[in-house]
Design an enzyme around this catalytic site. Structure first.
Site, PDB file in Angstrom:
ATOM      1  N   LYS A   1     -59.654  75.640  45.777  1.00  0.00           N
ATOM      2  CA  LYS A   1     -58.696  74.899  46.667  1.00  0.00           C
ATOM      3  C   LYS A   1     -57.275  74.674  45.848  1.00  0.00           C
ATOM      4  O   LYS A   1     -57.364  74.880  44.486  1.00  0.00           O
ATOM      5  CB  LYS A   1     -59.422  73.852  47.309  1.00  0.00           C
ATOM      6  CG  LYS A   1     -60.457  73.999  48.165  1.00  0.00           C
ATOM      7  CD  LYS A   1     -60.048  75.014  49.279  1.00  0.00           C
ATOM      8  CE  LYS A   1     -61.109  74.997  50.434  1.00  0.00           C
ATOM      9  NZ  LYS A   1     -62.221  75.215  50.223  1.00  0.00           N
TER      10      LYS A   1
HETATM   11  C1  LIG Z   1     -63.696  74.899  51.371  1.00  0.00           C
HETATM   12  C2  LIG Z   1     -63.702  74.320  52.777  1.00  0.00           C
HETATM   13  C3  LIG Z   1     -64.661  73.285  53.318  1.00  0.00           C
HETATM   14  C4  LIG Z   1     -65.842  72.908  52.274  1.00  0.00           C
HETATM   15  O1  LIG Z   1     -65.563  72.456  51.056  1.00  0.00           O
HETATM   16  P1  LIG Z   1     -66.384  72.262  49.911  1.00  0.00           P
HETATM   17  O2  LIG Z   1     -65.620  71.395  48.922  1.00  0.00           O
HETATM   18  O3  LIG Z   1     -66.468  73.820  49.074  1.00  0.00           O
HETATM   19  O4  LIG Z   1     -67.692  71.941  50.338  1.00  0.00           O
HETATM   20  C5  LIG Z   1     -64.652  72.711  54.539  1.00  0.00           C
HETATM   21  N1  LIG Z   1     -63.696  73.368  55.356  1.00  0.00           N
HETATM   22  C6  LIG Z   1     -62.791  74.456  55.038  1.00  0.00           C
HETATM   23  C7  LIG Z   1     -61.641  74.793  56.126  1.00  0.00           C
HETATM   24  C8  LIG Z   1     -62.832  74.640  53.684  1.00  0.00           C
HETATM   25  O5  LIG Z   1     -62.008  76.059  53.195  1.00  0.00           O
END
Ligand SMILES: *Cc1c(COP(=O)(O)O)cnc(C)c1O
Length: 396
Positions: free
Chosen positions: A186
């Protein structure tokens, strides 16, 4: 988008503070921690940056969604409306609190279509969960009007769009609750981590307790703390929080780099009449994490995706065929396939999702999203832009 591309001395310094005192947990051990409260510091920084009164950091974005739903009192018998295009975490979180995910069509914003949302509302609906996929947002004004009219919770999944804004407000801060992921890929990363923001004192207080087994966090003796309600462990470690502190400080810079790279690619692709761009709602400013384009047909989109690969352009996604981001491949939700038996209520509720989502298919079939990286040099971006133009022109 990946914040890990900007790892440097700043992250190391923050992590070193934690390693120096050895206190890896956010609660307790005060005499040993040399004044370092990294998770708390990250919460204060996140709340400030996101112009929200409160922030709670947790162990993942999925945990953030789960805790946010629980804070809003959502559980058994409740329906939560979510889009057909998102990461599977959205439905995992809804199911994990005992509620039923109800899929809903997207439009040319690649996020929830407000008209489809309105049509999906039933007496059981408790929340609308727009997902700001790939750096751009849902039409929040329209969704807020619908939530207000039907007395629903508006929970923004801003996991892929930190740094974008809507009506001058940071994405995530417009609804009742907003969630971020700080996983490894992210825009801001802790390695693993997540965050919840809200202006509600009640939700913030519940989140604080729920993510730590229900601890009331009163006094200095964890063993003596009481448990006003049931909770679980979604705590973020001090090591992960330390990374996030340094990463969050870089956010403005990260977004500026993304915007610059995005703009070069977009300007180049604008020269192709057959290419159109994802619609950004009025009052919205993207985080520029991805550039998403529409080709004239599914067939051309598939060919364009292949041609991009053949021209050496990596990190372009044809989500329509993706196992993790589009409902068509989610047989584990649609059948459903569960290790444990789901309640009758959920099983019945999930059957509502066994229908066609033609509008979503029509948009996603034509969509290609290209990840915007932070480490590209200007020469590399320009080279990529001309390769993308060549690749797409070879198929339109
Ligand atoms: C990455 C993501 C999540 C979940 O995040 P994690 O930290 O990987 O559990 C939820 N929603 C969206 C749209 C994502 O891209």
């Amino acid at each position: 988008m990946p914040g890990f591309e900007l790892f440097g001395a700043e992250e190391k310094k923050e992590v070193q503070d934690v390693l120096d005192n050895g206190v890896l947990m956010r609660y307790g051990f005060d005499p040993m921690r040399n004044g370092h409260h990294k998770a708390l510091e990250l919460e204060n920084d996140l709340a400030k940056k996101m112009q929200s009164k409160y922030a709670q950091v947790v162990s993942s974005g999925t945990a953030a969604l789960t805790v946010a739903l629980a804070c809003a009192g959502i559980g058994s018998g409740d329906e939560v409306i979510m889009p057909t295009f998102t990461f599977v975490a959205s439905f995992e979180a809804i199911l994990s609190v005992g509620a039923t995910p109800i899929l809903c069509d997207i439009d040319d914003t690649l996020t929830l279509d407000p008209k489809a949302v309105e049509a999906a509302i039933t007496a059981k609906t408790k929340a609308i969960m727009p997902v700001h996929m790939c750096g751009s947002m849902a039409d929040l004004k329209a969704l807020k009007a619908i939530s207000d009219k039907h007395n629903l919770i508006l929970l923004e999944d801003a996991c892929q769009a930190i740094g974008g804004t809507y009506d001058g407000k940071p994405l995530g801060s417009y609804g009742d609750l907003g969630c971020f992921s700080f996983d490894y890929v992210k825009t801001v990363t802790c390695g693993e981590g997540g965050g919840i923001i809200t202006n509600s004192e009640t939700y913030a207080d519940r989140a604080h307790k729920y993510q730590d087994h229900g601890h009331d966090h009163i006094g200095n003796d964890r063993g003596a703390e009481t448990h006003p309600f049931l909770g679980y462990n979604y705590r973020l470690s001090e090591l992960n929080a330390a990374v996030g502190i340094a990463q969050l400080r870089k956010l403005d810079h990260t977004i500026a780099v993304q915007e610059k790279n995005y703009t070069i690619l977009r300007d180049a692709l604008s020269s192709i009449p057959e290419v159109t761009f994802r619609r950004v709602p009025e009052m919205g400013v993207e985080s520029y994490a991805f550039l998403s384009i529409f080709l004239p047909s599914e067939d051309i989109a598939r060919k364009a995706h292949k041609a991009l690969g053949a021209h050496g352009v990596d990190a372009c996604f044809y989500w329509y065929d993706n196992n993790w981001h589009y409902y068509k491949k989610w047989e584990h939700l649609l059948e459903p396939k569960s290790l444990n038996t789901l309640s009758k209520e959920i099983q019945t509720g999930l059957q509502k999702n066994n229908k066609s989502f033609d509008a979503s298919d029509a948009w996603m079939g034509r969509t290609i999203s290209c990840l915007i990286k932070l480490s590209w040099t200007e020469i590399e971006v320009k080279d990529r832009a001309s390769k993308m133009v060549d690749a797409i022109q070879s198929v339109v």
